[in-house]
Design a protein around this motif. Structure first.
Motif, PDB file in Angstrom:
ATOM      1  N   UNK A  86       3.068 -19.850   8.743  1.00  0.00           N
ATOM      2  CA  UNK A  86       2.504 -20.095   7.416  1.00  0.00           C
ATOM      3  C   UNK A  86       3.209 -19.306   6.341  1.00  0.00           C
ATOM      4  N   UNK A  87       4.493 -18.982   6.556  1.00  0.00           N
ATOM      5  CA  UNK A  87       5.195 -18.049   5.687  1.00  0.00           C
ATOM      6  C   UNK A  87       6.209 -18.745   4.784  1.00  0.00           C
ATOM      7  N   UNK A  88       6.201 -18.366   3.513  1.00  0.00           N
ATOM      8  CA  UNK A  88       7.257 -18.747   2.572  1.00  0.00           C
ATOM      9  C   UNK A  88       7.850 -17.462   2.014  1.00  0.00           C
ATOM     10  N   UNK A  89       9.164 -17.354   1.987  1.00  0.00           N
ATOM     11  CA  UNK A  89       9.830 -16.142   1.505  1.00  0.00           C
ATOM     12  C   UNK A  89      10.908 -16.505   0.497  1.00  0.00           C
ATOM     13  N   UNK A  90      11.463 -15.484  -0.140  1.00  0.00           N
ATOM     14  CA  UNK A  90      12.701 -15.687  -0.886  1.00  0.00           C
ATOM     15  C   UNK A  90      13.840 -15.788   0.127  1.00  0.00           C
ATOM     16  N   UNK A  91      15.005 -16.177  -0.344  1.00  0.00           N
ATOM     17  CA  UNK A  91      16.124 -16.390   0.579  1.00  0.00           C
ATOM     18  C   UNK A  91      16.664 -15.089   1.174  1.00  0.00           C
ATOM     19  N   UNK A  92      16.237 -13.956   0.664  1.00  0.00           N
ATOM     20  CA  UNK A  92      16.662 -12.684   1.241  1.00  0.00           C
ATOM     21  C   UNK A  92      15.876 -12.297   2.474  1.00  0.00           C
ATOM     22  N   UNK A  93      14.792 -13.063   2.780  1.00  0.00           N
ATOM     23  CA  UNK A  93      13.963 -12.754   3.957  1.00  0.00           C
ATOM     24  C   UNK A  93      13.692 -14.004   4.787  1.00  0.00           C
ATOM     25  N   UNK A  94      14.574 -14.987   4.692  1.00  0.00           N
ATOM     26  CA  UNK A  94      14.254 -16.274   5.301  1.00  0.00           C
ATOM     27  C   UNK A  94      14.820 -16.467   6.701  1.00  0.00           C
ATOM     28  N   UNK A  95      15.093 -15.382   7.392  1.00  0.00           N
ATOM     29  CA  UNK A  95      15.517 -15.489   8.782  1.00  0.00           C
ATOM     30  C   UNK A  95      14.788 -14.439   9.607  1.00  0.00           C
ATOM     31  N   UNK A  96      14.711 -14.698  10.902  1.00  0.00           N
ATOM     32  CA  UNK A  96      14.037 -13.753  11.789  1.00  0.00           C
ATOM     33  C   UNK A  96      14.745 -12.405  11.773  1.00  0.00           C
ATOM     34  N   UNK A  97      16.070 -12.414  11.720  1.00  0.00           N
ATOM     35  CA  UNK A  97      16.821 -11.157  11.677  1.00  0.00           C
ATOM     36  C   UNK A  97      16.451 -10.325  10.465  1.00  0.00           C
ATOM     37  N   UNK A  98      16.344 -10.980   9.293  1.00  0.00           N
ATOM     38  CA  UNK A  98      16.036 -10.239   8.067  1.00  0.00           C
ATOM     39  C   UNK A  98      14.607  -9.704   8.085  1.00  0.00           C
ATOM     40  N   UNK A  99      13.691 -10.498   8.584  1.00  0.00           N
ATOM     41  CA  UNK A  99      12.312 -10.027   8.684  1.00  0.00           C
ATOM     42  C   UNK A  99      12.187  -8.876   9.678  1.00  0.00           C
ATOM     43  N   UNK A 100      12.914  -8.968  10.805  1.00  0.00           N
ATOM     44  CA  UNK A 100      12.875  -7.890  11.789  1.00  0.00           C
ATOM     45  C   UNK A 100      13.499  -6.616  11.238  1.00  0.00           C
ATOM     46  N   UNK A 101      14.565  -6.760  10.464  1.00  0.00           N
ATOM     47  CA  UNK A 101      15.189  -5.589   9.857  1.00  0.00           C
ATOM     48  C   UNK A 101      14.227  -4.903   8.896  1.00  0.00           C
ATOM     49  N   UNK A 102      13.510  -5.711   8.094  1.00  0.00           N
ATOM     50  CA  UNK A 102      12.512  -5.135   7.192  1.00  0.00           C
ATOM     51  C   UNK A 102      11.425  -4.436   8.000  1.00  0.00           C
ATOM     52  N   UNK A 103      10.935  -5.091   9.053  1.00  0.00           N
ATOM     53  CA  UNK A 103       9.894  -4.486   9.870  1.00  0.00           C
ATOM     54  C   UNK A 103      10.329  -3.180  10.507  1.00  0.00           C
ATOM     55  N   UNK A 104      11.558  -3.148  11.042  1.00  0.00           N
ATOM     56  CA  UNK A 104      12.047  -1.919  11.673  1.00  0.00           C
ATOM     57  C   UNK A 104      12.220  -0.805  10.656  1.00  0.00           C
ATOM     58  N   UNK A 105      12.576  -1.146   9.429  1.00  0.00           N
ATOM     59  CA  UNK A 105      12.755  -0.115   8.399  1.00  0.00           C
ATOM     60  C   UNK A 105      11.424   0.522   8.009  1.00  0.00           C
ATOM     61  N   UNK A 106      10.306  -0.125   8.370  1.00  0.00           N
ATOM     62  CA  UNK A 106       8.974   0.392   8.024  1.00  0.00           C
ATOM     63  C   UNK A 106       8.279   1.040   9.217  1.00  0.00           C
ATOM     64  N   UNK A 134      12.863 -21.642  12.304  1.00  0.00           N
ATOM     65  CA  UNK A 134      12.526 -22.946  11.717  1.00  0.00           C
ATOM     66  C   UNK A 134      11.147 -22.912  11.052  1.00  0.00           C
ATOM     67  N   UNK A 135      10.279 -22.017  11.512  1.00  0.00           N
ATOM     68  CA  UNK A 135       8.949 -21.893  10.915  1.00  0.00           C
ATOM     69  C   UNK A 135       9.005 -21.492   9.447  1.00  0.00           C
ATOM     70  N   UNK A 136       9.984 -20.672   9.090  1.00  0.00           N
ATOM     71  CA  UNK A 136      10.008 -20.019   7.780  1.00  0.00           C
ATOM     72  C   UNK A 136      10.472 -20.984   6.694  1.00  0.00           C
ATOM     73  N   UNK A 137       9.719 -21.062   5.615  1.00  0.00           N
ATOM     74  CA  UNK A 137      10.109 -21.808   4.417  1.00  0.00           C
ATOM     75  C   UNK A 137      10.621 -20.805   3.388  1.00  0.00           C
ATOM     76  N   UNK A 138      11.668 -21.166   2.662  1.00  0.00           N
ATOM     77  CA  UNK A 138      12.216 -20.206   1.694  1.00  0.00           C
ATOM     78  C   UNK A 138      12.453 -20.861   0.334  1.00  0.00           C
ATOM     79  N   UNK A 198       1.703 -16.291   2.191  1.00  0.00           N
ATOM     80  CA  UNK A 198       1.020 -16.717   3.416  1.00  0.00           C
ATOM     81  C   UNK A 198      -0.100 -17.669   3.030  1.00  0.00           C
ATOM     82  N   UNK A 199      -0.184 -18.818   3.722  1.00  0.00           N
ATOM     83  CA  UNK A 199      -1.246 -19.762   3.411  1.00  0.00           C
ATOM     84  C   UNK A 199      -2.475 -19.495   4.287  1.00  0.00           C
ATOM     85  N   UNK A 200      -3.528 -20.282   4.052  1.00  0.00           N
ATOM     86  CA  UNK A 200      -4.795 -20.069   4.748  1.00  0.00           C
ATOM     87  C   UNK A 200      -4.616 -20.048   6.264  1.00  0.00           C
TER      88      UNK A 200
END
Length: 347
Positions: free
Chosen positions: A287-307, A48-52, A188-190
């Motif tokens: 404080x996060x705004x993303x595109x709709x391809x990264x607007x869920x915790x699962x998608x962000x975690x997948x990106x993080x794990x890939x790195x 719910x935190x994430x804005x997309x 990311x905002x201030x």
């Protein structure tokens, strides 16, 4: 022996054991249900935190081509292809926390920091390219969320793209400037940045010169300093207390800060500390705004794990080559052909 107790063949009292086992079972079941409920609430809260923003739909097909993925030789289910992300630090004054950190009114926001992050195929190396916000560019016509489009502008400051058209126009302007397709967008905002640094326990930064900037309220002697979120944000915004007071000096500090944050994230041991992991995740997503391809915790975690194999010492930071603008000594323009060659290497 009470009437509720019985004896087994060896004469042992056994009447209370089933009740005791039942109590233990109910306690464990209750703990499990509570744990699942807490985990579910945490997941819901972080999502719910994430804005997309649906940038792909807004821009359609009038964009640079996507990079052609190389055949993967990895058995990992995680993505391994190259990736380009536009990362913006917004100076939005919306919300009490941002107003306290940034001052000003809430009537508009600009991209205070802009970085194109290129992750190589295999995701073990990356290049972070800073775009000076004082760069004069051709700002293309951008679709408005309310309908219609903005007018194109020539010789406009780069950071006005976000001001007139938000994330969609920021992405379109970057793609027009670079010829590079942005696969994802992160903003990311201030307050989000400051909370992230605090959740990590602060960050160690070494400066090569004294910093004395009344506007960002930062005063540091040359050397290594441990900064909390508020002071780290001040460092990222400092420009008047270093060098010639231009945006180029600030970019150098921002790149130093990025490297320090990567080191801190790498050393934080988040996977072995669930409470701290949640605090960092909450700070990142708040404080996060993303595109709709990264607007869920699962998608962000997948990106993080890939790195996971992207070590901080394999991240290169550079600034888009620029020269003083002929029309204004306080502005810069892309230095060609060097800038074009840099962008071409990231396609």
């Amino acid at each position: 022996m009470t009437r509720h107790e019985e004896q087994d063949d060896a004469g042992r009292r056994v009447g209370r054991r089933p009740g005791a086992l039942k109590a233990v079972g109910l306690t464990l079941a209750g703990a499990l249900v509570l744990g699942v409920a807490v985990a579910g609430w945490a997941y819901w809260h972080l999502n719910r935190n994430i804005t997309s923003v649906d940038i792909n739909s807004a821009l359609g097909d009038d964009r640079p081509a996507r990079a052609v993925p190389s055949p993967s030789t990895s058995a990992s289910p995680l993505p391994t292809g190259s990736l380009n992300l536009l990362v913006l630090g917004s100076d939005s004054r919306s919300g009490k926390a941002n107003q306290e950190l940034g001052g000003g009114d809430s009537g508009g926001a600009r991209s205070d920091t802009a970085m194109v992050v290129h992750i190589d195929a295999g995701r073990t190396r990356a290049t972070v390219v800073s775009i000076p916000r004082d760069t004069l560019v051709t700002r293309p016509s951008c679709p408005r969320s309310s309908g219609g489009s903005t007018a194109p502008a020539y010789g406009a400051m780069f950071n006005t793209a976000y001001e007139v058209g938000g994330p969609v126009c920021a992405v379109k302007t970057v793609e027009s400037l670079t010829g590079v397709r942005m696969d994802h967008y992160l903003e990311v905002d201030f307050s989000g940045f400051a909370k992230l640094v605090d959740a990590l326990g602060g960050v160690d930064v070494t400066t090569g010169q004294d910093i004395d900037d009344d506007k960002s309220h930062l005063h540091l002697e040359a050397g290594t300093h441990h900064l909390d979120g508020t002071r780290a944000l001040a460092l990222a915004r400092t420009r008047h207390g270093i060098g010639d007071g231009s945006d180029l000096g600030r970019i150098g500090l921002q790149q130093t800060l990025v490297k320090a944050l990567l080191e801190q994230l790498s050393d934080a041991g988040l996977l072995t500390d669930p409470v701290r992991l949640y605090e960092v995740a909450d700070a990142v997503t708040a404080g996060l705004t993303t595109d709709t391809g990264l607007d869920s915790l699962n998608e962000l975690m997948s990106l993080g794990r890939s790195l996971k194999d992207l070590a901080p010492d394999r991240v290169r930071t550079v600034t888009m080559p620029v020269v003083t603008a002929p029309s204004d000594p306080n502005r810069v323009v892309a230095d060609e052909p060097a800038a074009g060659e840099l962008w071409a290497s990231l396609r």
